[in-house]
Scaffold this motif. Structure first.
Motif: not given
Length: 223
Positions: A47-50, A69-70, A81-85, A87-94
Protein backbone atom coordinates in the motif's frame (compact mmCIF):
# COMPACT_ATOMS: atom_id res chain seq x y z
CA UNK A 1 -11.16 -3.05 -33.16
CA UNK A 2 -11.63 -6.17 -31.02
CA UNK A 3 -7.93 -6.21 -30.14
CA UNK A 4 -8.05 -2.54 -29.13
CA UNK A 5 -11.17 -3.12 -27.06
CA UNK A 6 -9.55 -6.10 -25.33
CA UNK A 7 -6.43 -4.07 -24.60
CA UNK A 8 -8.53 -1.27 -23.08
CA UNK A 9 -10.31 -3.78 -20.82
CA UNK A 10 -6.98 -5.27 -19.76
CA UNK A 11 -5.66 -1.82 -18.84
CA UNK A 12 -8.89 -0.92 -17.05
CA UNK A 13 -8.89 -4.03 -14.86
CA UNK A 14 -5.13 -4.44 -14.53
CA UNK A 15 -3.20 -7.69 -14.52
CA UNK A 16 -4.84 -9.06 -11.39
CA UNK A 17 -8.29 -7.75 -12.31
CA UNK A 18 -8.20 -9.24 -15.79
CA UNK A 19 -7.56 -12.67 -14.34
CA UNK A 20 -10.32 -12.28 -11.74
CA UNK A 21 -12.90 -11.16 -14.29
CA UNK A 22 -11.79 -13.64 -16.94
CA UNK A 23 -11.79 -16.75 -14.74
CA UNK A 24 -14.60 -16.17 -12.29
CA UNK A 25 -17.22 -13.85 -13.67
CA UNK A 26 -17.76 -14.31 -17.39
CA UNK A 27 -20.99 -16.15 -18.17
CA UNK A 28 -21.49 -18.18 -21.31
CA UNK A 29 -23.21 -15.26 -23.05
CA UNK A 30 -20.29 -12.93 -22.28
CA UNK A 31 -22.06 -10.96 -19.56
CA UNK A 32 -20.38 -10.24 -16.25
CA UNK A 33 -22.11 -11.62 -13.17
CA UNK A 34 -20.84 -9.99 -9.95
CA UNK A 35 -23.07 -12.17 -7.74
CA UNK A 36 -20.60 -15.03 -7.38
CA UNK A 37 -18.36 -16.10 -4.53
CA UNK A 38 -14.80 -14.84 -4.40
CA UNK A 39 -11.66 -16.93 -4.33
CA UNK A 40 -9.18 -17.21 -1.48
CA UNK A 41 -5.57 -16.44 -2.42
CA UNK A 42 -2.29 -15.47 -0.78
CA UNK A 43 -0.06 -12.53 -1.61
CA UNK A 44 2.22 -9.82 -0.34
CA UNK A 45 0.18 -6.64 -0.38
CA UNK A 46 1.77 -3.25 -0.84
CA UNK A 47 0.00 0.00 0.00
CA UNK A 48 1.54 3.30 -1.08
CA UNK A 49 0.36 6.88 -0.56
CA UNK A 50 1.61 10.16 -2.04
CA UNK A 51 2.46 12.56 0.76
CA UNK A 52 1.04 16.09 0.93
CA UNK A 53 -1.41 15.12 -1.80
CA UNK A 54 -4.18 17.52 -0.75
CA UNK A 55 -1.80 20.46 -1.04
CA UNK A 56 -0.55 19.24 -4.42
CA UNK A 57 -4.10 18.84 -5.72
CA UNK A 58 -5.08 22.36 -4.67
CA UNK A 59 -1.94 23.85 -6.21
CA UNK A 60 -1.69 21.81 -9.41
CA UNK A 61 -5.41 21.76 -10.26
CA UNK A 62 -5.80 20.10 -13.71
CA UNK A 63 -2.15 19.00 -13.78
CA UNK A 64 -2.69 16.76 -10.76
CA UNK A 65 -3.73 13.98 -13.16
CA UNK A 66 -0.31 14.12 -14.83
CA UNK A 67 1.29 14.20 -11.39
CA UNK A 68 -0.49 11.03 -10.23
CA UNK A 69 -0.02 9.17 -13.51
CA UNK A 70 3.72 9.90 -13.62
CA UNK A 71 4.05 8.30 -10.20
CA UNK A 72 1.75 5.42 -11.21
CA UNK A 73 4.00 4.69 -14.18
CA UNK A 74 6.88 4.04 -11.76
CA UNK A 75 4.86 1.97 -9.28
CA UNK A 76 3.16 -0.19 -11.88
CA UNK A 77 6.43 -1.49 -13.29
CA UNK A 78 6.60 -4.05 -10.48
CA UNK A 79 3.97 -6.15 -8.82
CA UNK A 80 0.38 -6.45 -10.04
CA UNK A 81 -1.27 -3.02 -9.76
CA UNK A 82 -4.82 -3.29 -8.48
CA UNK A 83 -6.40 -0.06 -7.30
CA UNK A 84 -5.80 3.66 -7.16
CA UNK A 85 -7.96 5.91 -5.02
CA UNK A 86 -6.63 9.43 -5.34
CA UNK A 87 -3.30 9.40 -3.55
CA UNK A 88 -3.33 5.68 -2.65
CA UNK A 89 -2.11 2.68 -4.63
CA UNK A 90 -2.59 -1.04 -3.92
CA UNK A 91 -0.29 -3.64 -5.45
CA UNK A 92 -0.09 -7.41 -4.95
CA UNK A 93 2.67 -9.98 -5.36
CA UNK A 94 0.87 -13.30 -5.61
CA UNK A 95 2.13 -16.37 -3.73
CA UNK A 96 1.37 -20.01 -4.59
CA UNK A 97 -2.03 -21.04 -3.24
CA UNK A 98 -0.56 -23.73 -0.99
CA UNK A 99 2.42 -21.65 0.11
CA UNK A 100 3.46 -21.88 3.76
CA UNK A 101 3.58 -18.27 4.92
CA UNK A 102 5.88 -19.21 7.80
CA UNK A 103 8.50 -20.44 5.31
CA UNK A 104 10.91 -18.22 3.35
CA UNK A 105 9.74 -16.87 -0.01
CA UNK A 106 12.70 -14.60 -0.50
CA UNK A 107 12.27 -14.13 -4.25
CA UNK A 108 8.77 -12.69 -4.01
CA UNK A 109 9.34 -10.84 -0.73
CA UNK A 110 12.52 -9.24 -2.03
CA UNK A 111 10.78 -8.28 -5.26
CA UNK A 112 8.12 -6.43 -3.24
CA UNK A 113 10.66 -4.71 -1.00
CA UNK A 114 12.89 -3.85 -3.96
CA UNK A 115 9.94 -2.21 -5.72
CA UNK A 116 9.35 0.09 -2.72
CA UNK A 117 13.03 0.97 -2.40
CA UNK A 118 13.40 1.56 -6.13
CA UNK A 119 10.45 3.95 -6.17
CA UNK A 120 11.86 5.81 -3.16
CA UNK A 121 15.21 6.22 -4.89
CA UNK A 122 13.73 7.28 -8.22
CA UNK A 123 11.48 9.87 -6.61
CA UNK A 124 14.07 11.19 -4.16
CA UNK A 125 17.16 11.34 -6.36
CA UNK A 126 15.87 12.06 -9.84
CA UNK A 127 12.26 13.13 -9.27
CA UNK A 128 11.45 10.53 -11.95
CA UNK A 129 11.22 12.89 -14.91
CA UNK A 130 11.49 16.48 -16.05
CA UNK A 131 7.70 16.77 -16.04
CA UNK A 132 7.42 15.58 -12.42
CA UNK A 133 10.22 17.90 -11.32
CA UNK A 134 8.51 20.80 -13.10
CA UNK A 135 5.24 20.07 -11.32
CA UNK A 136 6.80 19.82 -7.86
CA UNK A 137 8.67 23.08 -8.50
CA UNK A 138 5.35 24.80 -9.12
CA UNK A 139 5.56 28.19 -7.33
CA UNK A 140 2.26 27.58 -5.54
CA UNK A 141 3.50 24.26 -4.12
CA UNK A 142 6.86 25.70 -3.10
CA UNK A 143 5.17 28.67 -1.44
CA UNK A 144 2.94 26.37 0.59
CA UNK A 145 5.52 23.59 1.14
CA UNK A 146 9.04 25.10 0.80
CA UNK A 147 11.51 22.59 -0.62
CA UNK A 148 8.81 20.05 -1.44
CA UNK A 149 9.79 17.03 -3.51
CA UNK A 150 7.59 14.05 -4.30
CA UNK A 151 7.69 11.41 -1.59
CA UNK A 152 5.58 8.42 -0.64
CA UNK A 153 4.96 6.09 2.27
CA UNK A 154 4.85 2.31 1.78
CA UNK A 155 3.45 -0.54 3.84
CA UNK A 156 4.04 -4.25 3.10
CA UNK A 157 2.20 -7.17 4.68
CA UNK A 158 1.56 -10.77 3.65
CA UNK A 159 -1.46 -13.00 4.11
CA UNK A 160 -4.64 -14.33 2.62
CA UNK A 161 -7.34 -12.34 0.88
CA UNK A 162 -10.57 -12.99 -0.99
CA UNK A 163 -10.27 -11.84 -4.58
CA UNK A 164 -13.28 -11.20 -6.75
CA UNK A 165 -15.50 -8.68 -8.47
CA UNK A 166 -17.06 -6.08 -6.17
CA UNK A 167 -20.05 -4.04 -7.28
CA UNK A 168 -23.16 -4.48 -9.38
CA UNK A 169 -24.21 -4.92 -13.00
CA UNK A 170 -23.72 -1.15 -13.38
CA UNK A 171 -20.11 -0.96 -12.13
CA UNK A 172 -17.63 -3.52 -10.87
CA UNK A 173 -14.09 -3.43 -9.54
CA UNK A 174 -11.78 -6.43 -9.25
CA UNK A 175 -10.17 -6.27 -5.84
CA UNK A 176 -9.10 -8.00 -2.63
CA UNK A 177 -10.94 -8.06 0.70
CA UNK A 178 -8.97 -9.01 3.79
CA UNK A 179 -7.72 -7.73 7.14
CA UNK A 180 -4.25 -8.35 5.70
CA UNK A 181 -4.85 -5.76 2.99
CA UNK A 182 -6.06 -3.35 5.67
CA UNK A 183 -2.92 -4.00 7.73
CA UNK A 184 -0.71 -3.04 4.78
CA UNK A 185 -2.59 0.28 4.73
CA UNK A 186 -2.16 0.65 8.51
CA UNK A 187 1.58 0.07 8.14
CA UNK A 188 1.77 2.84 5.56
CA UNK A 189 -0.02 5.16 7.98
CA UNK A 190 2.65 4.30 10.55
CA UNK A 191 5.43 5.63 8.32
CA UNK A 192 4.44 9.16 9.32
CA UNK A 193 4.50 8.28 13.01
CA UNK A 194 7.93 6.64 12.84
CA UNK A 195 9.47 9.07 10.35
CA UNK A 196 10.35 6.44 7.73
CA UNK A 197 9.41 5.79 4.11
CA UNK A 198 8.82 2.02 4.30
CA UNK A 199 7.34 -0.20 7.00
CA UNK A 200 7.10 -3.96 6.61
CA UNK A 201 5.49 -6.44 8.97
CA UNK A 202 7.37 -9.12 10.87
CA UNK A 203 5.76 -11.71 8.59
CA UNK A 204 7.28 -10.14 5.47
CA UNK A 205 10.62 -9.73 7.28
CA UNK A 206 10.69 -13.48 8.06
CA UNK A 207 10.31 -14.30 4.35
CA UNK A 208 13.47 -12.41 3.37
CA UNK A 209 16.88 -14.09 3.29
CA UNK A 210 19.18 -13.41 6.30
CA UNK A 211 21.79 -11.31 4.49
CA UNK A 212 19.08 -8.87 3.41
CA UNK A 213 17.42 -8.92 6.82
CA UNK A 214 20.60 -7.41 8.25
CA UNK A 215 19.98 -4.27 6.15
CA UNK A 216 16.66 -3.70 7.91
CA UNK A 217 15.97 -2.56 11.45
CA UNK A 218 13.29 -3.36 13.97
CA UNK A 219 11.62 -0.16 15.14
CA UNK A 220 8.76 -1.28 17.40
CA UNK A 221 6.48 -4.00 18.62
CA UNK A 222 2.86 -3.09 17.93
CA UNK A 223 -0.33 -4.81 19.03
Amino acid sequence: AIKKFGKLLQIAFGEAGSEIIGKNNMESDGAVNPMVAGRKMQAIFGFAIIRAFTDCTECLQEEVMLFVNTIADILHRSGAPNKNIGDAFLLAWRLPDAADLSAPHDDIAECALRACVRTCVVLAETQASDSLRRMTENPKIQERLPGYTTSMGYGLHVGWAIEGAIGSMLKIDASYLSPNVNLAARLETGTNQFGVDILISEQVFSMIRPDLQRLLRKIDCVT
